[in-house]
Motif scaffolding. Sequence first.
Motif, PDB file in Angstrom:
ATOM      1  N   ARG A  34       0.829  -1.198   0.000  1.00  0.00           N
ATOM      2  CA  ARG A  34       0.000   0.000   0.000  1.00  0.00           C
ATOM      3  C   ARG A  34       0.871   1.260   0.000  1.00  0.00           C
ATOM      4  NH1 ARG A  34      -2.834  -1.474   3.872  1.00  0.00           N
ATOM      5  NH2 ARG A  34      -4.514  -2.436   2.671  1.00  0.00           N
ATOM      6  N   ALA A  35       1.924   1.239   0.827  1.00  0.00           N
ATOM      7  CA  ALA A  35       2.831   2.386   0.872  1.00  0.00           C
ATOM      8  C   ALA A  35       3.567   2.568  -0.454  1.00  0.00           C
ATOM      9  CB  ALA A  35       3.823   2.205   2.017  1.00  0.00           C
ATOM     10  N   LEU A  36       3.972   1.439  -1.101  1.00  0.00           N
ATOM     11  CA  LEU A  36       4.675   1.522  -2.387  1.00  0.00           C
ATOM     12  C   LEU A  36       3.763   2.082  -3.477  1.00  0.00           C
ATOM     13  CD1 LEU A  36       7.210   0.901  -4.048  1.00  0.00           C
ATOM     14  CD2 LEU A  36       6.340  -1.433  -4.378  1.00  0.00           C
ATOM     15  N   CYS A  37       2.507   1.659  -3.454  1.00  0.00           N
ATOM     16  CA  CYS A  37       1.553   2.175  -4.442  1.00  0.00           C
ATOM     17  C   CYS A  37       1.378   3.682  -4.308  1.00  0.00           C
ATOM     18  CB  CYS A  37       0.210   1.474  -4.307  1.00  0.00           C
ATOM     19  SG  CYS A  37       0.223  -0.247  -4.893  1.00  0.00           S
ATOM     20  N   GLU A  38       1.345   4.167  -3.087  1.00  0.00           N
ATOM     21  CA  GLU A  38       1.202   5.604  -2.883  1.00  0.00           C
ATOM     22  C   GLU A  38       2.401   6.356  -3.442  1.00  0.00           C
ATOM     23  OE1 GLU A  38       0.574   6.257   1.245  1.00  0.00           O
ATOM     24  OE2 GLU A  38      -1.467   5.407   1.275  1.00  0.00           O
ATOM     25  N   ARG A  39       3.596   5.791  -3.267  1.00  0.00           N
ATOM     26  CA  ARG A  39       4.792   6.457  -3.783  1.00  0.00           C
ATOM     27  C   ARG A  39       4.854   6.439  -5.308  1.00  0.00           C
ATOM     28  NH1 ARG A  39       7.374   3.662   0.510  1.00  0.00           N
ATOM     29  NH2 ARG A  39       8.271   2.151  -0.976  1.00  0.00           N
ATOM     30  N   ARG A  40       4.388   5.367  -5.937  1.00  0.00           N
ATOM     31  CA  ARG A  40       4.442   5.236  -7.405  1.00  0.00           C
ATOM     32  C   ARG A  40       3.230   5.842  -8.103  1.00  0.00           C
ATOM     33  NH1 ARG A  40       8.010   1.253  -9.177  1.00  0.00           N
ATOM     34  NH2 ARG A  40       9.777   1.246  -7.755  1.00  0.00           N
ATOM     35  N   GLY A  41       2.244   6.276  -7.359  1.00  0.00           N
ATOM     36  CA  GLY A  41       1.048   6.836  -7.963  1.00  0.00           C
ATOM     37  C   GLY A  41       0.157   5.813  -8.607  1.00  0.00           C
ATOM     38  N   VAL A  42       0.183   4.610  -8.137  1.00  0.00           N
ATOM     39  CA  VAL A  42      -0.646   3.521  -8.655  1.00  0.00           C
ATOM     40  C   VAL A  42      -1.676   3.176  -7.599  1.00  0.00           C
ATOM     41  CG1 VAL A  42      -0.684   1.149  -9.493  1.00  0.00           C
ATOM     42  CG2 VAL A  42       1.257   2.639 -10.051  1.00  0.00           C
ATOM     43  N   SER A  43      -2.927   3.030  -8.039  1.00  0.00           N
ATOM     44  CA  SER A  43      -3.947   2.659  -7.066  1.00  0.00           C
ATOM     45  C   SER A  43      -3.816   1.191  -6.701  1.00  0.00           C
ATOM     46  CB  SER A  43      -5.341   2.935  -7.625  1.00  0.00           C
ATOM     47  OG  SER A  43      -5.640   2.028  -8.671  1.00  0.00           O
TER      48      SER A  43
END
Length: 273
Positions: free
Chosen positions: A235-244
């Motif tokens: 979840r944290a990685l998705c937030e950093r990459r801009g991916v839902s």
Amino acid sequence: MPTDAPPPLLSVTVPAPFSTAVPLDDLTEDTHGASNHLKGALRCTGQLQPIVLESLPSGEYRIRDGNRRVAAARSLGWTHVQADVYAGLTEAQWALVIAGVHNRSANPVEEARLYGTLTQTLTEAGIAANTGVPVQVIRARLSLLNLPGDVLDLIGTRTLSLSVAERAAKLRGVHADRAVREIREAAQAGKPFTAAQLKVVTVARASSLGARLMAAAPPPPTLLPPETILAEEVRALCERRGVSVQALTQVLTGSVPPVTPVHAAHVHRAVVH
């Protein structure tokens, strides 16, 4: 609201005794004899304290305190002893009379039994008010009554000291049973039951209590399962990459077809033609 505890009475009326010299022929002592020390004391100083008698309706006397002095006087060839004679007292009144006698010559076991009788009529504060004995002492004596009668009779003998008995009387359940059993075994063997032996029992009690407390304590917090930790990281990685997270889940589960890549060979042929 009514309570089961009796009121702490500050005074109990006990009639004055009739003091007189009583013939030894009128008395029957309940004892196995008198010690040489007691006989020597009577021979040298005489009878310093009167014995205590109950005058029965039949005209006979019951010795309430002084059996050994009667036996000693008889062995010395005396014909009479000085006595304080009471008649018609209740057991509570007798307990007060004898408690007053034992205040001059303390016997912890007798005191415990007397105070036990008095608790049927008085509170601990009431006993203290009538006898002048501090409540703490009364409470300590009463605690001895947690021990069986045969163990009480061992207090003051080679087997059991008062201090060890008071500590043993505070034990409960299987630990009290173990202490009583070991005291009886020591008495049968003619050996003392020591503070060190009691310590083994009390340490076992403390260990058992600790185990029960641990069992009753709430369980420690459980660790997070690995999948929960991984989900938080994703979840944290998705937030950093801009991916839902939803788009990533669709790709991972195959619900969105992957994009077909453009091969380099096709591009080369287009250029040649």
